[in-house]
Design a protein around this motif. Structure first.
Motif, PDB file in Angstrom:
ATOM      1  N   GLY A   1      -3.093  22.316   3.090  1.00 48.54           N
ATOM      2  CA  GLY A   1      -4.456  22.387   3.765  1.00 48.54           C
ATOM      3  C   GLY A   1      -5.380  22.256   2.721  1.00 48.54           C
ATOM      4  N   GLY A   2      -4.908  22.637   1.286  1.00 46.86           N
ATOM      5  CA  GLY A   2      -5.985  22.862   0.320  1.00 46.86           C
ATOM      6  C   GLY A   2      -6.362  21.409  -0.270  1.00 46.86           C
ATOM      7  N   MET A   3      -5.374  20.466   0.054  1.00 51.51           N
ATOM      8  CA  MET A   3      -5.763  19.135  -0.663  1.00 51.51           C
ATOM      9  C   MET A   3      -6.163  18.099   0.530  1.00 51.51           C
ATOM     10  SD  MET A   3      -2.524  18.415  -3.114  1.00 51.51           S
ATOM     11  CE  MET A   3      -1.245  17.937  -1.812  1.00 51.51           C
ATOM     12  N   LYS A   4      -6.693  18.672   1.614  1.00 53.45           N
ATOM     13  CA  LYS A   4      -7.019  17.629   2.723  1.00 53.45           C
ATOM     14  C   LYS A   4      -8.378  17.344   2.555  1.00 53.45           C
ATOM     15  CE  LYS A   4      -3.845  17.804   6.028  1.00 53.45           C
ATOM     16  NZ  LYS A   4      -3.147  16.779   6.227  1.00 53.45           N
ATOM     17  N   ASP A   5      -9.131  18.227   1.520  1.00 50.01           N
ATOM     18  CA  ASP A   5     -10.631  18.013   1.187  1.00 50.01           C
ATOM     19  C   ASP A   5     -10.868  16.636   0.255  1.00 50.01           C
ATOM     20  OD1 ASP A   5     -11.267  19.871   3.107  1.00 50.01           O
ATOM     21  OD2 ASP A   5     -11.334  21.364   1.481  1.00 50.01           O
ATOM     22  N   LEU A   6      -9.789  16.103  -0.233  1.00 52.10           N
ATOM     23  CA  LEU A   6      -9.853  14.908  -1.271  1.00 52.10           C
ATOM     24  C   LEU A   6     -10.482  13.960  -0.776  1.00 52.10           C
ATOM     25  CD1 LEU A   6      -6.135  14.690  -2.962  1.00 52.10           C
ATOM     26  CD2 LEU A   6      -8.493  15.847  -4.119  1.00 52.10           C
ATOM     27  N   ALA A   7     -11.050  13.068  -1.868  1.00 50.34           N
ATOM     28  CA  ALA A   7     -11.833  11.881  -1.238  1.00 50.34           C
ATOM     29  C   ALA A   7     -10.946  11.098  -0.622  1.00 50.34           C
ATOM     30  CB  ALA A   7     -12.571  11.377  -2.401  1.00 50.34           C
ATOM     31  N   PRO A   8     -11.369  10.440   0.554  1.00 54.22           N
ATOM     32  CA  PRO A   8     -10.394   9.260   1.219  1.00 54.22           C
ATOM     33  C   PRO A   8     -10.036   8.410   0.346  1.00 54.22           C
ATOM     34  CG  PRO A   8     -12.517   9.937   2.535  1.00 54.22           C
ATOM     35  CD  PRO A   8     -12.675  10.573   1.141  1.00 54.22           C
ATOM     36  N   THR A   9     -10.799   7.814  -0.633  1.00 50.55           N
ATOM     37  CA  THR A   9     -10.167   6.904  -1.768  1.00 50.55           C
ATOM     38  C   THR A   9      -8.853   7.463  -2.431  1.00 50.55           C
ATOM     39  OG1 THR A   9     -11.747   7.776  -3.496  1.00 50.55           O
ATOM     40  CG2 THR A   9     -12.705   5.796  -1.880  1.00 50.55           C
ATOM     41  N   ASP A  10      -8.850   8.483  -2.624  1.00 51.36           N
ATOM     42  CA  ASP A  10      -7.688   9.186  -3.111  1.00 51.36           C
ATOM     43  C   ASP A  10      -6.368   9.205  -2.259  1.00 51.36           C
ATOM     44  OD1 ASP A  10      -8.829   9.224  -5.656  1.00 51.36           O
ATOM     45  OD2 ASP A  10      -9.559  11.260  -5.556  1.00 51.36           O
ATOM     46  N   ALA A  11      -6.765   9.145  -0.971  1.00 50.98           N
ATOM     47  CA  ALA A  11      -5.559   9.308  -0.044  1.00 50.98           C
ATOM     48  C   ALA A  11      -4.881   8.135   0.184  1.00 50.98           C
ATOM     49  CB  ALA A  11      -5.932  10.034   1.175  1.00 50.98           C
ATOM     50  N   HIS A  12      -5.056   6.856  -0.342  1.00 53.36           N
ATOM     51  CA  HIS A  12      -4.323   5.646  -0.130  1.00 53.36           C
ATOM     52  C   HIS A  12      -4.888   4.767  -1.270  1.00 53.36           C
ATOM     53  CE1 HIS A  12      -3.167   2.528   2.282  1.00 53.36           C
ATOM     54  NE2 HIS A  12      -3.988   1.627   1.979  1.00 53.36           N
ATOM     55  N   ILE A  13      -3.645   4.128  -1.724  1.00 52.80           N
ATOM     56  CA  ILE A  13      -3.925   3.014  -2.660  1.00 52.80           C
ATOM     57  C   ILE A  13      -3.474   1.683  -1.890  1.00 52.80           C
ATOM     58  CG2 ILE A  13      -2.665   1.956  -4.720  1.00 52.80           C
ATOM     59  CD1 ILE A  13      -1.676   4.660  -5.576  1.00 52.80           C
ATOM     60  N   SER A  14      -4.431   0.791  -1.972  1.00 52.16           N
ATOM     61  CA  SER A  14      -4.402  -0.536  -1.165  1.00 52.16           C
ATOM     62  C   SER A  14      -3.224  -1.436  -1.824  1.00 52.16           C
ATOM     63  CB  SER A  14      -5.771  -1.057  -1.133  1.00 52.16           C
ATOM     64  OG  SER A  14      -6.692  -0.424  -0.412  1.00 52.16           O
TER      65      SER A  14
ATOM     66  N   PRO B   1       1.006  -1.352  -0.057  1.00 49.08           N
ATOM     67  CA  PRO B   1      -0.001   0.067  -0.111  1.00 49.08           C
ATOM     68  C   PRO B   1       0.809   1.325  -0.067  1.00 49.08           C
ATOM     69  CG  PRO B   1      -0.122  -0.864   2.370  1.00 49.08           C
ATOM     70  CD  PRO B   1       0.814  -1.887   1.096  1.00 49.08           C
ATOM     71  N   THR B   2       0.152   2.356  -0.456  1.00 48.86           N
ATOM     72  CA  THR B   2       0.838   3.661  -0.605  1.00 48.86           C
ATOM     73  C   THR B   2      -0.123   4.694   0.084  1.00 48.86           C
ATOM     74  OG1 THR B   2       0.579   4.023  -2.923  1.00 48.86           O
ATOM     75  CG2 THR B   2       2.607   3.212  -2.246  1.00 48.86           C
ATOM     76  N   GLY B   3       0.325   5.816   0.407  1.00 54.54           N
ATOM     77  CA  GLY B   3      -0.521   7.048   0.955  1.00 54.54           C
ATOM     78  C   GLY B   3      -0.148   8.288   0.122  1.00 54.54           C
TER      79      GLY B   3
ATOM     80  N   ASP C   1      -7.331 -10.999 -13.920  1.00 57.62           N
ATOM     81  CA  ASP C   1      -7.689  -9.822 -14.527  1.00 57.62           C
ATOM     82  C   ASP C   1      -7.925  -8.827 -13.330  1.00 57.62           C
ATOM     83  OD1 ASP C   1      -8.683  -8.380 -16.476  1.00 57.62           O
ATOM     84  OD2 ASP C   1     -10.717  -8.837 -16.317  1.00 57.62           O
ATOM     85  N   THR C   2      -6.927  -8.784 -12.462  1.00 57.81           N
ATOM     86  CA  THR C   2      -6.772  -7.833 -11.513  1.00 57.81           C
ATOM     87  C   THR C   2      -6.915  -6.336 -11.958  1.00 57.81           C
ATOM     88  OG1 THR C   2      -5.798  -9.527 -10.026  1.00 57.81           O
ATOM     89  CG2 THR C   2      -5.690  -6.892  -9.291  1.00 57.81           C
ATOM     90  N   ILE C   3      -7.986  -5.475 -11.437  1.00 57.52           N
ATOM     91  CA  ILE C   3      -7.720  -4.331 -12.089  1.00 57.52           C
ATOM     92  C   ILE C   3      -6.916  -3.227 -10.945  1.00 57.52           C
ATOM     93  CG2 ILE C   3      -9.397  -2.123 -12.603  1.00 57.52           C
ATOM     94  CD1 ILE C   3     -11.553  -4.153 -13.391  1.00 57.52           C
ATOM     95  N   PRO C   4      -6.151  -2.574 -11.653  1.00 57.35           N
ATOM     96  CA  PRO C   4      -5.374  -1.988 -10.626  1.00 57.35           C
ATOM     97  C   PRO C   4      -6.132  -0.821 -10.181  1.00 57.35           C
ATOM     98  CG  PRO C   4      -4.555  -1.416 -12.901  1.00 57.35           C
ATOM     99  CD  PRO C   4      -5.444  -2.589 -13.044  1.00 57.35           C
ATOM    100  N   PRO C   5      -5.386  -0.260  -8.915  1.00 55.91           N
ATOM    101  CA  PRO C   5      -6.588   0.866  -8.282  1.00 55.91           C
ATOM    102  C   PRO C   5      -6.513   1.922  -9.111  1.00 55.91           C
ATOM    103  CG  PRO C   5      -4.586  -0.154  -6.852  1.00 55.91           C
ATOM    104  CD  PRO C   5      -4.426  -0.648  -8.079  1.00 55.91           C
ATOM    105  N   VAL C   6      -7.435   2.618  -9.085  1.00 56.24           N
ATOM    106  CA  VAL C   6      -7.786   3.945  -9.814  1.00 56.24           C
ATOM    107  C   VAL C   6      -7.945   5.036  -8.913  1.00 56.24           C
ATOM    108  CG1 VAL C   6      -9.491   4.944 -11.355  1.00 56.24           C
ATOM    109  CG2 VAL C   6      -9.050   2.746 -11.577  1.00 56.24           C
ATOM    110  N   ILE C   7      -6.966   6.126  -8.946  1.00 54.84           N
ATOM    111  CA  ILE C   7      -6.984   7.304  -8.438  1.00 54.84           C
ATOM    112  C   ILE C   7      -7.377   8.419  -9.141  1.00 54.84           C
ATOM    113  CG2 ILE C   7      -5.912   6.290  -6.539  1.00 54.84           C
ATOM    114  CD1 ILE C   7      -3.341   7.744  -7.706  1.00 54.84           C
TER     115      ILE C   7
END
Length: 178
Positions: free
Chosen positions: A124-137, A109-111, A165-171
């Protein structure tokens, strides 16, 4: 250099950048012969592990200004650098001139780089991103391959990558400029 204000610093002729990494690369090989277990005429299993543990990946782009991007990605750190990644291959070497292989590719995983305790990476301006974009499992791929030796001059080989057919994480990269 028109347009540079009083607070500008130009260091075009100074190489102040440093890239330093610390970690461990691992390679391990093991062969299991079936005849050691009384199973003659079955060949052997070969195992091969290649892995990398990245403890630190420090980039210093000016004196006393740097950051550690191990396990991170994003606007500052760019491409994802998981702390652990590996390939583990198992190959059955049959006595019939046939080899069958399975390869497991794993990426840890990466954050997102703003989500750390490093103040130089926070924005501070990027803290409002969706939580799904803050982490790649973490994710894995499974590859299969074969090799058949017809004779000393002719060998057939082939394989299929990502058989599950694993789909890589989409961010969403639009929100933070990557």
């Amino acid at each position: 250099f028109g347009g540079l204000g009083a607070g500008s610093v130009v260091t075009a002729l100074v190489n102040a950048g440093i890239l330093s990494t610390n970690g461990v690369d691992v390679q391990a090989d093991y062969r299991l012969r079936f005849e050691d277990f009384g199973l003659h005429d079955l060949g052997s299993l070969d195992f091969n592990l290649n892995g990398t543990y990245t403890a630190t990946l420090v980039t210093i782009f000016a004196p006393n200004v740097g950051y550690d991007c191990a396990g991170l990605y994003g606007l500052v750190c760019s491409v994802p650098t998981p702390k652990w990644r590996h390939e583990l291959r198992m190959t059955w070497d049959t006595p019939w001139r046939l080899q069958l292989s399975a390869n497991w590719r794993y990426l840890g995983p990466t954050g997102l780089d703003f989500d750390t305790n490093q103040p130089q990476l926070q924005d501070g301006g990027m803290k409002d991103l969706a939580p799904t974009d803050a982490h790649i499992s973490a994710f894995s791929y499974l590859d299969l391959a074969f090799r058949y030796r017809v004779n000393d001059r002719v060998t057939f080989h082939g394989g299929v990558n990502n058989v599950l057919d694993t789909i890589p994480p989409v961010i969403d990269t639009n929100g933070f400029g990557v």
